[in-house]
Scaffold this motif. Structure first.
Motif, PDB file in Angstrom:
ATOM      1  N   ARG A  14       0.829  -1.206   0.000  1.00  0.00           N
ATOM      2  CA  ARG A  14       0.000   0.000   0.000  1.00  0.00           C
ATOM      3  C   ARG A  14       0.862   1.254   0.000  1.00  0.00           C
ATOM      4  N   PHE A  15       1.743   1.387   0.966  1.00  0.00           N
ATOM      5  CA  PHE A  15       2.718   2.473   1.019  1.00  0.00           C
ATOM      6  C   PHE A  15       3.954   1.943   1.732  1.00  0.00           C
ATOM      7  N   ALA A  16       5.096   2.238   1.194  1.00  0.00           N
ATOM      8  CA  ALA A  16       6.346   1.828   1.839  1.00  0.00           C
ATOM      9  C   ALA A  16       6.767   2.929   2.810  1.00  0.00           C
ATOM     10  N   ASN A  17       6.454   2.766   4.064  1.00  0.00           N
ATOM     11  CA  ASN A  17       6.756   3.774   5.064  1.00  0.00           C
ATOM     12  C   ASN A  17       7.429   3.100   6.251  1.00  0.00           C
ATOM     13  N   PRO A  18       8.736   3.330   6.439  1.00  0.00           N
ATOM     14  CA  PRO A  18       9.439   2.671   7.553  1.00  0.00           C
ATOM     15  C   PRO A  18       8.903   3.072   8.921  1.00  0.00           C
ATOM     16  N   LEU A  19       8.410   4.324   9.056  1.00  0.00           N
ATOM     17  CA  LEU A  19       7.861   4.745  10.348  1.00  0.00           C
ATOM     18  C   LEU A  19       6.619   3.935  10.703  1.00  0.00           C
ATOM     19  N   CYS A  20       5.781   3.679   9.700  1.00  0.00           N
ATOM     20  CA  CYS A  20       4.580   2.874   9.935  1.00  0.00           C
ATOM     21  C   CYS A  20       4.966   1.448  10.305  1.00  0.00           C
ATOM     22  N   GLU A  21       6.023   0.957   9.685  1.00  0.00           N
ATOM     23  CA  GLU A  21       6.496  -0.392  10.009  1.00  0.00           C
ATOM     24  C   GLU A  21       6.969  -0.472  11.454  1.00  0.00           C
ATOM     25  N   TYR A  22       7.720   0.537  11.909  1.00  0.00           N
ATOM     26  CA  TYR A  22       8.183   0.559  13.299  1.00  0.00           C
ATOM     27  C   TYR A  22       7.000   0.670  14.261  1.00  0.00           C
ATOM     28  N   TYR A  23       6.014   1.489  13.882  1.00  0.00           N
ATOM     29  CA  TYR A  23       4.834   1.638  14.726  1.00  0.00           C
ATOM     30  C   TYR A  23       4.090   0.311  14.844  1.00  0.00           C
ATOM     31  N   ASP A  24       3.916  -0.394  13.727  1.00  0.00           N
ATOM     32  CA  ASP A  24       3.222  -1.688  13.744  1.00  0.00           C
ATOM     33  C   ASP A  24       3.931  -2.674  14.664  1.00  0.00           C
ATOM     34  N   LYS A  25       5.261  -2.707  14.572  1.00  0.00           N
ATOM     35  CA  LYS A  25       6.022  -3.625  15.424  1.00  0.00           C
ATOM     36  C   LYS A  25       5.847  -3.280  16.901  1.00  0.00           C
ATOM     37  N   ALA A  26       5.893  -1.978  17.220  1.00  0.00           N
ATOM     38  CA  ALA A  26       5.741  -1.558  18.615  1.00  0.00           C
ATOM     39  C   ALA A  26       4.329  -1.863  19.124  1.00  0.00           C
ATOM     40  N   TYR A  27       3.311  -1.561  18.324  1.00  0.00           N
ATOM     41  CA  TYR A  27       1.924  -1.806  18.743  1.00  0.00           C
ATOM     42  C   TYR A  27       1.681  -3.303  18.936  1.00  0.00           C
ATOM     43  N   ASN A  28       2.119  -4.111  17.976  1.00  0.00           N
ATOM     44  CA  ASN A  28       1.919  -5.561  18.082  1.00  0.00           C
ATOM     45  C   ASN A  28       2.649  -6.138  19.290  1.00  0.00           C
TER      46      ASN A  28
END
Length: 306
Positions: A180-194
Motif C-alpha cells: 500500500r505504502f512503503a513507510n518505515p515509520l509505519c512499520e516501526y509503529y506496527d512492530k511496537a503496537y503488536n
C-alpha cells in the motif's frame, strides 16, 4: 517467434492459469465451509434469549463477528492477488483498513473473555455484579475503539503522500499492507503496537490462568467449573498466539521470496496463508460450537436445518 518457443509460452501460461485455479480452490473451499459454520453459529447466538443476554455469549458473538469479517476480507485480498488484479490506492486502503480493524479486535476480545472466566471462578459470588451486560458492552466498545485508534494512527503516517488522482491511480503491486505504502515509520509503529498488544494480552491471559489454577486448589471452589475454565483459558492462549501470528506472515514471505524458487514460494505461501491467516479465524466456531454444552445442540440443529 519459432513454433517451439510459442509452444513453451503457451505451456507456461497454461501452467500459470492452472496454478492459480488450484490455489484459489484450495483456499476458497475451506474458507466457504467455515464461513457457513460461522454464519450458522452467529444465527444460533441470536436465536435464544440465553445467548442474547449472557455476557460470555455476547463476547463470543463479537469475537465471531470480527473473525468472520477478517476471514472474508483476507480471502478477498488473497483471491485478488492470485488473480493478479491490481486495485487503486483508495480501494486497497479501504480494504486493508477493514482488515486491520477486524484483525486487531480478536486478541482484545480474547483478553476480556479470559478476565470473565477468571472472575467466574475466583469471585463466583461477585461475578453477577461485576460481569454485567452494561460493563460487557463498555468493554467491547473499548476494544473496538482501541483497534480503530490504531488504524487512525497508522493512516496518519500516509498524510505526507501525494493524493492527486488517489482514487484512480492503480497500484504497482497487489494490494497488501506492505504494498500500500512503503513507510518505515509505519512499520516501526506496527512492530511496537503488536509487541505491546502481545505482551499485555499474554500476561493478562496467563495471569488469569494462574489465578484459576490457584483457586482450583481451594476447598470452596467448584472443581468442575475450575477445570473447565482452565481448559478454556489454555485454548485462549493458543488462540491469542495464533491470532497474533499474522504479524509475521509478510516478513516470512519477504524472507522466503529471496531464498527459494518461485514454484516452491507459491505453495509455501499458500500453506502459510492457511495456517497463519485462515486457521486462527476458524478456531472460535470449532472451540465454542463443539465444547459448549449450551451452544452445541442449538448449532447442530441449525446446521441440520431442523
Amino acid at each position: 517467434m519459432s513454433s517451439s518457443a510459442f509452444n513453451i509460452t503457451i505451456e507456461q501460461q497454461y501452467q500459470g492459469l492452472l496454478e492459480r485455479i488450484v490455489l484459489s480452490f484450495l483456499s476458497t473451499g475451506p474458507v466457504c465451509f467455515f464461513l457457513f459454520i460461522n454464519g450458522t453459529l452467529l444465527f444460533s447466538l441470536r436465536s435464544k434469549p440465553v445467548f442474547r443476554y449472557t455476557c460470555r455469549y455476547i463476547l463470543l458473538y463479537n469475537l465471531l463477528v470480527a473473525d468472520t469479517a477478517q476471514l472474508v476480507v483476507t480471502q478477498v485480498l488473497f483471491l485478488l492477488a492470485v488473480g493478479r488484479v491490481r486495485l487503486t490506492y483508495a480501494v486497497c486502503g479501504t480494504i486493508t483498513t477493514m482488515s486491520n480493524l477486524t484483525g486487531g479486535i480478536s486478541p482484545l476480545i480474547l483478553v476480556i473473555m479470559s478476565l470473565e472466566r477468571y472472575v467466574a471462578v475466583c469471585y463466583p459470588l461477585r461475578h453477577a455484579s461485576i460481569i454485567t451486560i452494561k460493563n460487557t458492552v463498555v468493554a467491547i466498545i473499548a476494544a473496538w475503539t482501541v483497534s480503530s485508534l490504531n488504524n487512525a494512527t497508522r493512516n496518519l503516517f500516509f498524510i505526507g503522500y501525494s493524493y492527486e488522482n488517489f482514487g484512480s491511480v492503480l497500484m504497482q503491486d497487489y494490494c497488501t499492507n506492505i504494498a500500500r505504502f512503503a513507510n518505515p515509520l509505519c512499520e516501526y509503529y506496527d512492530k511496537a503496537y503488536n509487541a505491546v498488544v502481545f505482551v499485555s494480552a499474554g500476561l493478562t491471559v496467563i495471569s488469569s490462568y494462574t489465578g484459576v489454577v490457584i483457586a482450583a486448589k481451594s476447598a470452596s471452589t467448584d472443581k468442575a467449573s475450575a477445570l473447565k475454565a482452565r481448559k478454556t483459558l489454555l485454548l485462549h492462549i493458543v488462540q491469542l498466539i495464533l491470532s497474533l501470528s499474522h504479524t509475521i506472515y509478510y516478513p516470512l514471505l519477504i524472507a522466503l521470496a529471496t531464498t527459494v524458487r518461485r514454484i516452491v514460494f507459491v505453495w509455501v505461501q499458500n500453506v502459510f496463508y492457511m495456517f497463519i491467516v485462515i486457521l486462527p479465524r476458524c478456531l472460535t466456531s470449532l472451540i465454542y460450537g463443539l465444547r459448549d454444552q449450551t451452544i452445541r445442540p442449538v448449532l447442530l440443529r441449525h446446521l441440520c436445518c431442523r
